[in-house]
Structure formats: C-alpha cells, structure tokens
Scaffold this motif. Structure first.
Motif, PDB file in Angstrom:
ATOM      1  N   SER A  47      -2.471   6.005  -4.250  1.00  0.00           N
ATOM      2  CA  SER A  47      -2.075   5.304  -5.467  1.00  0.00           C
ATOM      3  C   SER A  47      -2.940   5.744  -6.631  1.00  0.00           C
ATOM      4  CB  SER A  47      -2.146   3.795  -5.256  1.00  0.00           C
ATOM      5  OG  SER A  47      -3.380   3.293  -5.667  1.00  0.00           O
ATOM      6  N   GLU A  48      -2.256   5.990  -7.739  1.00  0.00           N
ATOM      7  CA  GLU A  48      -2.957   6.336  -8.969  1.00  0.00           C
ATOM      8  C   GLU A  48      -2.210   5.675 -10.109  1.00  0.00           C
ATOM      9  OE1 GLU A  48      -4.973  10.263  -9.562  1.00  0.00           O
ATOM     10  OE2 GLU A  48      -3.433  10.417 -11.122  1.00  0.00           O
ATOM     11  N   MET A  49      -2.881   4.838 -10.847  1.00  0.00           N
ATOM     12  CA  MET A  49      -2.287   4.111 -11.952  1.00  0.00           C
ATOM     13  C   MET A  49      -0.958   3.473 -11.530  1.00  0.00           C
ATOM     14  SD  MET A  49      -3.743   5.991 -15.081  1.00  0.00           S
ATOM     15  CE  MET A  49      -2.544   7.120 -15.752  1.00  0.00           C
ATOM     16  N   PRO A  80      -4.572   6.113   1.524  1.00  0.00           N
ATOM     17  CA  PRO A  80      -3.660   5.442   0.587  1.00  0.00           C
ATOM     18  C   PRO A  80      -4.268   5.282  -0.810  1.00  0.00           C
ATOM     19  CG  PRO A  80      -3.686   4.289   2.680  1.00  0.00           C
ATOM     20  CD  PRO A  80      -4.780   5.318   2.742  1.00  0.00           C
ATOM     21  N   PHE A  81      -5.590   5.461  -0.921  1.00  0.00           N
ATOM     22  CA  PHE A  81      -6.257   5.215  -2.196  1.00  0.00           C
ATOM     23  C   PHE A  81      -6.817   6.470  -2.846  1.00  0.00           C
ATOM     24  CE2 PHE A  81      -7.001   1.973   1.033  1.00  0.00           C
ATOM     25  CZ  PHE A  81      -6.176   0.981   0.528  1.00  0.00           C
ATOM     26  N   GLU A  82      -6.921   7.552  -2.072  1.00  0.00           N
ATOM     27  CA  GLU A  82      -7.589   8.751  -2.564  1.00  0.00           C
ATOM     28  C   GLU A  82      -6.795   9.991  -2.208  1.00  0.00           C
ATOM     29  OE1 GLU A  82     -12.323   9.353  -2.960  1.00  0.00           O
ATOM     30  OE2 GLU A  82     -11.529   9.091  -0.957  1.00  0.00           O
ATOM     31  N   ASN A  83      -6.804  10.936  -3.124  1.00  0.00           N
ATOM     32  CA  ASN A  83      -6.125  12.200  -2.874  1.00  0.00           C
ATOM     33  C   ASN A  83      -6.909  13.050  -1.856  1.00  0.00           C
ATOM     34  OD1 ASN A  83      -4.265  14.184  -3.134  1.00  0.00           O
ATOM     35  ND2 ASN A  83      -4.813  14.762  -5.221  1.00  0.00           N
ATOM     36  N   THR A  84      -6.230  14.040  -1.302  1.00  0.00           N
ATOM     37  CA  THR A  84      -6.877  15.029  -0.444  1.00  0.00           C
ATOM     38  C   THR A  84      -8.032  15.698  -1.194  1.00  0.00           C
ATOM     39  OG1 THR A  84      -4.598  15.586   0.092  1.00  0.00           O
ATOM     40  CG2 THR A  84      -6.302  16.949   1.098  1.00  0.00           C
ATOM     41  N   GLN A  85      -9.103  16.004  -0.481  1.00  0.00           N
ATOM     42  CA  GLN A  85     -10.169  16.797  -1.100  1.00  0.00           C
ATOM     43  C   GLN A  85     -10.211  18.166  -0.418  1.00  0.00           C
ATOM     44  OE1 GLN A  85     -13.965  14.722  -1.384  1.00  0.00           O
ATOM     45  NE2 GLN A  85     -12.866  12.824  -1.833  1.00  0.00           N
ATOM     46  N   CYS A  86     -10.144  19.221  -1.246  1.00  0.00           N
ATOM     47  CA  CYS A  86     -10.121  20.587  -0.730  1.00  0.00           C
ATOM     48  C   CYS A  86     -11.452  21.277  -1.038  1.00  0.00           C
ATOM     49  CB  CYS A  86      -9.034  21.401  -1.432  1.00  0.00           C
ATOM     50  SG  CYS A  86      -7.395  20.657  -1.372  1.00  0.00           S
ATOM     51  N   ARG A  87     -11.708  22.336  -0.306  1.00  0.00           N
ATOM     52  CA  ARG A  87     -12.822  23.194  -0.730  1.00  0.00           C
ATOM     53  C   ARG A  87     -12.481  24.635  -0.343  1.00  0.00           C
ATOM     54  NH1 ARG A  87     -18.011  23.596   3.221  1.00  0.00           N
ATOM     55  NH2 ARG A  87     -16.902  23.610   5.189  1.00  0.00           N
ATOM     56  N   ALA A  88     -12.997  25.558  -1.133  1.00  0.00           N
ATOM     57  CA  ALA A  88     -12.765  26.972  -0.853  1.00  0.00           C
ATOM     58  C   ALA A  88     -13.348  27.287   0.519  1.00  0.00           C
ATOM     59  CB  ALA A  88     -13.441  27.822  -1.922  1.00  0.00           C
ATOM     60  N   CYS A  89     -12.646  28.118   1.295  1.00  0.00           N
ATOM     61  CA  CYS A  89     -13.154  28.449   2.620  1.00  0.00           C
ATOM     62  C   CYS A  89     -14.462  29.219   2.487  1.00  0.00           C
ATOM     63  CB  CYS A  89     -12.142  29.300   3.385  1.00  0.00           C
ATOM     64  SG  CYS A  89     -10.628  28.408   3.753  1.00  0.00           S
ATOM     65  N   PRO A  90     -15.508  28.789   3.194  1.00  0.00           N
ATOM     66  CA  PRO A  90     -16.779  29.507   3.138  1.00  0.00           C
ATOM     67  C   PRO A  90     -16.681  30.797   3.956  1.00  0.00           C
ATOM     68  CG  PRO A  90     -16.933  27.668   4.668  1.00  0.00           C
ATOM     69  CD  PRO A  90     -15.556  27.609   4.068  1.00  0.00           C
ATOM     70  N   ARG A  91     -17.687  31.635   3.819  1.00  0.00           N
ATOM     71  CA  ARG A  91     -17.767  32.881   4.590  1.00  0.00           C
ATOM     72  C   ARG A  91     -17.503  32.637   6.052  1.00  0.00           C
ATOM     73  NH1 ARG A  91     -19.955  37.553   2.580  1.00  0.00           N
ATOM     74  NH2 ARG A  91     -20.520  38.791   4.410  1.00  0.00           N
ATOM     75  N   GLY A  92     -16.643  33.497   6.646  1.00  0.00           N
ATOM     76  CA  GLY A  92     -16.392  33.364   8.082  1.00  0.00           C
ATOM     77  C   GLY A  92     -15.224  32.447   8.403  1.00  0.00           C
ATOM     78  N   PHE A  93     -14.612  31.857   7.368  1.00  0.00           N
ATOM     79  CA  PHE A  93     -13.485  30.944   7.564  1.00  0.00           C
ATOM     80  C   PHE A  93     -12.304  31.369   6.703  1.00  0.00           C
ATOM     81  CE2 PHE A  93     -17.134  28.595   8.888  1.00  0.00           C
ATOM     82  CZ  PHE A  93     -16.691  27.711   9.861  1.00  0.00           C
ATOM     83  N   PHE A  94     -11.113  30.913   7.087  1.00  0.00           N
ATOM     84  CA  PHE A  94      -9.926  31.240   6.294  1.00  0.00           C
ATOM     85  C   PHE A  94      -8.900  30.117   6.371  1.00  0.00           C
ATOM     86  CE2 PHE A  94      -6.286  32.030   9.129  1.00  0.00           C
ATOM     87  CZ  PHE A  94      -6.903  31.851  10.352  1.00  0.00           C
ATOM     88  N   SER A  95      -7.977  30.144   5.399  1.00  0.00           N
ATOM     89  CA  SER A  95      -6.779  29.313   5.467  1.00  0.00           C
ATOM     90  C   SER A  95      -5.657  30.102   4.827  1.00  0.00           C
ATOM     91  CB  SER A  95      -6.987  27.995   4.729  1.00  0.00           C
ATOM     92  OG  SER A  95      -5.737  27.363   4.557  1.00  0.00           O
ATOM     93  N   GLN A 116       0.865  -1.179   0.000  1.00  0.00           N
ATOM     94  CA  GLN A 116       0.000   0.000   0.000  1.00  0.00           C
ATOM     95  C   GLN A 116       0.903   1.231   0.000  1.00  0.00           C
ATOM     96  OE1 GLN A 116      -2.435   0.988   3.634  1.00  0.00           O
ATOM     97  NE2 GLN A 116      -3.876  -0.249   2.492  1.00  0.00           N
ATOM     98  N   CYS A 117       0.377   2.331  -0.532  1.00  0.00           N
ATOM     99  CA  CYS A 117       1.178   3.549  -0.501  1.00  0.00           C
ATOM    100  C   CYS A 117       1.431   3.947   0.945  1.00  0.00           C
ATOM    101  CB  CYS A 117       0.445   4.686  -1.223  1.00  0.00           C
ATOM    102  SG  CYS A 117       0.369   4.420  -2.988  1.00  0.00           S
ATOM    103  N   GLN A 118       2.602   4.468   1.208  1.00  0.00           N
ATOM    104  CA  GLN A 118       2.948   4.883   2.571  1.00  0.00           C
ATOM    105  C   GLN A 118       2.179   6.131   2.957  1.00  0.00           C
ATOM    106  OE1 GLN A 118       7.177   5.477   1.720  1.00  0.00           O
ATOM    107  NE2 GLN A 118       6.965   7.610   2.294  1.00  0.00           N
ATOM    108  N   GLU A 119       2.226   6.453   4.245  1.00  0.00           N
ATOM    109  CA  GLU A 119       1.597   7.641   4.819  1.00  0.00           C
ATOM    110  C   GLU A 119       1.877   8.875   3.944  1.00  0.00           C
ATOM    111  OE1 GLU A 119       0.194   7.422   7.992  1.00  0.00           O
ATOM    112  OE2 GLU A 119      -0.312   9.553   8.112  1.00  0.00           O
ATOM    113  N   GLY A 120       0.830   9.629   3.619  1.00  0.00           N
ATOM    114  CA  GLY A 120       1.036  10.868   2.858  1.00  0.00           C
ATOM    115  C   GLY A 120       0.990  10.670   1.349  1.00  0.00           C
ATOM    116  N   TYR A 121       0.770   9.438   0.898  1.00  0.00           N
ATOM    117  CA  TYR A 121       0.723   9.165  -0.540  1.00  0.00           C
ATOM    118  C   TYR A 121      -0.545   8.396  -0.876  1.00  0.00           C
ATOM    119  CZ  TYR A 121       5.632  10.492  -0.800  1.00  0.00           C
ATOM    120  OH  TYR A 121       6.809  11.183  -0.752  1.00  0.00           O
TER     121      TYR A 121
END
Ligand SMILES: *[C@@H]1O[C@H](CO)[C@@H](O)[C@H](O)[C@H]1NC(C)=O
Ligand SMILES: *[C@@H]1O[C@H](CO)[C@@H](O)[C@H](O)[C@H]1NC(C)=O
Ligand SMILES: *[C@@H]1O[C@H](CO)[C@@H](O)[C@H](O)[C@H]1NC(C)=O
Length: 281
Positions: free
Chosen positions: A104-106, A127-142, A97-102
C-alpha cells in the motif's frame, strides 16, 4: 447480557470510567458510568439508576469505553486488490490489507516491483513495503525480471569436472564446457561436429563484448530471411542471439562454420581470431 451487568456492577466502584450527565428532569449534574467496548448507552443514568448499556447491533462497533448513544458503523470497505484481515465485530472496525503481491502506498495497492536483470531481491515485498533490490555482487547473477528471486551464485565448472568457457557476470551465469579447449595440451582440435564443442563456440561468441549494432548485423547475416530486430539491452540481445544460434545448431546447420564466416563478413576479425585460437579451428 445479564452477566455483563453483573460484571459492571462489580467493577463500578473501582476503575470503571465515568462521564458527567445533566439529568433532564432535575437539571442536576450526575456522574454516570460509561459503557464497555462492544456496547453503547441505551439509557443514561438517573438519580436512582445506573447507566443502561446494550450490545452493538450487527455491523456496528465500539472499540473503547464510551458514552455513545449509538455504536459506530463498520465503515471500512475492502477494495479490489485488498483482503479483509479483521472482520467487523462488536469491538472492532473491519481492517483491510493489500492482497498478496501488492503493497500500500497513499491508500492504493501497488504491485510489488520486479528487480531487473543484473539485480536480485534483497528483501521481499510485504503488504506495506515494496520489494527491495540490489545489484548482484561479484560472483552472482540474475538474468530475469523477478519480484522474488535473489541473485544466484555463479556455477563452478571445476566442481562439475568441466572447464569454464564463459565467465559469468551480473546478468548471466558462468558457462561450462566439456569440449577440450585449445589452451589445453592437445595436438588435436575438437571435432567440429561434436555437439558440446559447437555449443561452446556459440556461447563463447554470444557473450563476447560485441557492440549491439554488430550483434544485430551478425544475426542479420546468419538469418536467411531477416526478421524484425530484437530490441533491449545488450544482455537481452546477447541472450536472444545465443538462443538463435542454439536453434540453428539444432536445425543441423554447420553453425561453427557459418558463424566464423559471419564474423568475417561483419568485420569482427579479432573475435574470429579468438574463436579459432581457442577452439583450434
Ligand atoms: C473482535 O475481533 C478482534 C480482532 O480480531 C478480537 O480481538 C476481539 O476479541 C473480537 N471481539 C469479539 C467480541 O469477538
Ligand atoms: C524485463 O522487463 C522489461 C520491462 O517490462 C522488459 O523490457 C524486458 O525485456 C524484461 N527482461 C527480461 C529478461 O525478461
Ligand atoms: C603435452 O603432451 C605431450 C604428450 O602428449 C607431452 O610430451 C608434453 O610435455 C606436454 N606439454 C605440456 C606443456 O604439458
């Protein structure tokens, strides 16, 4: 091994799978019993004798009931960026399996994506899926690139007994101040050497909607020996400009005065006005 044969003998009349085999001596078709997982056919059955099964040798396996004459080799090899999650044993091939932080894709292990400033992690990578991001909604920041941090709630200045100096957006937090701003009912402006007020002026100017070109010009004016200019989005340049001003302040410059002069030189008159009015300068 003896108990296994016993077990096979007991099972033989019921559910045990079989296979057709032509006896090489008599040329007659026989129905032989298959061998269970973890074993292979050492000798096919004959007219007088059941199939002889033997356990797989090291690094070999059979996963199912079978009539293989050899066990399969554990042929999966974990690559770099992979970890072994299931060892090779007599019934299973090795599993990697892909190690921590990685993930697998193809067939490759790819590092989890970071969510850029202005967006946060909605779902952590696996190990099987990439991170999912979303734009910060009103009242939140990154304000950072991160593969783990969700958007954060803007701080609440009132709750801290302070006033809002700069409203947060999706890239930065709300900035509070204890400096009494000009809008409040006071007849007296804040003292210029008050550290809180000086920081409030810096924060206020840094996060004004100043075009990137003008921001760079401002920094040039304030720098005695202009360095190479910062690159990046406005949010990044704003952060750097604010850090630069804060650094000046700590160097015991008269930042407020210098900043007002620089605003004038850069022809940012409306912002200079706003600062003077807000901070009663
Ligand atoms: C081999 O490994 C699998 C998965 O880890 C396990 O379920 C199975 O019991 C093991 N077999 C033996 C014979 O140890
Ligand atoms: C985020 O990453 C990009 C690309 O790697 C980089 O250009 C940018 O400066 C980073 N931003 C922050 C806030 O670290
Ligand atoms: C401002 O404060 C003074 C006393 O310091 C008071 O007389 C006046 O009514 C206040 N004005 C407002 C608008 O609150």
């Amino acid at each position: 091994f003896a108990p296994l044969l016993l077990l096979l003998a007991e099972l033989s009349c019921s559910t045990q799978p079989t296979y057709q085999w032509k006896d090489p001596v008599t040329n007659k078709k026989l129905t032989c019993q298959q061998c269970p997982p973890g074993t292979f056919v050492a000798q096919h059955c004959t007219r007088d004798r059941q199939t002889v099964c033997e356990p797989c040798p090291d690094l070999h396996y059979t996963q199912y009931w079978n009539y293989l004459e050899k066990c399969r080799y554990c042929n999966v090899i974990c690559g770099e960026k992979q970890v072994e999650v299931q060892q090779c044993n007599s019934t299973h091939n090795r599993v990697c399996q892909c190690q921590e932080g990685y993930y697998s894709e193809m067939e490759f292990c790819i590092r989890h994506s970071e969510c850029p400033p202005g967006s946060g992690v909605e779902k952590l990578g696996t190990p099987f899926e990439n991170t999912q991001c979303r734009a910060c909604p009103r009242g939140f920041f990154s304000s950072s690139n991160s593969s783990t941090k969700p958007c954060q709630l803007h701080r609440d200045c009132e709750q801290q007994g302070k006033v809002t100096n700069v409203q947060g957006n999706q890239y930065h937090d709300t900035l509070c101040t204890s400096c009494r701003l000009g809008r409040s009912n006071s007849t007296q402006g804040p003292a210029l050497d008050d550290d809180d007020c000086e920081q409030a002026v810096i924060d206020f100017v840094a996060y004004q909607n100043i075009p990137i070109r003008k921001l760079k010009r401002l920094q040039q004016i304030l720098e005695r020996s202009p360095r190479k200019q910062a690159l990046g989005t406005r949010a990044v340049i704003q952060e750097k400009f604010r850090a630069f001003l804060t650094h000046l302040k700590e160097g015991h410059y008269e930042v407020t005065k210098e900043l007002l002069d620089a605003l004038r030189t850069a022809r940012l008159h409306s912002i200079e006005e706003k600062v003077r009015e807000r901070f009663l300068l």
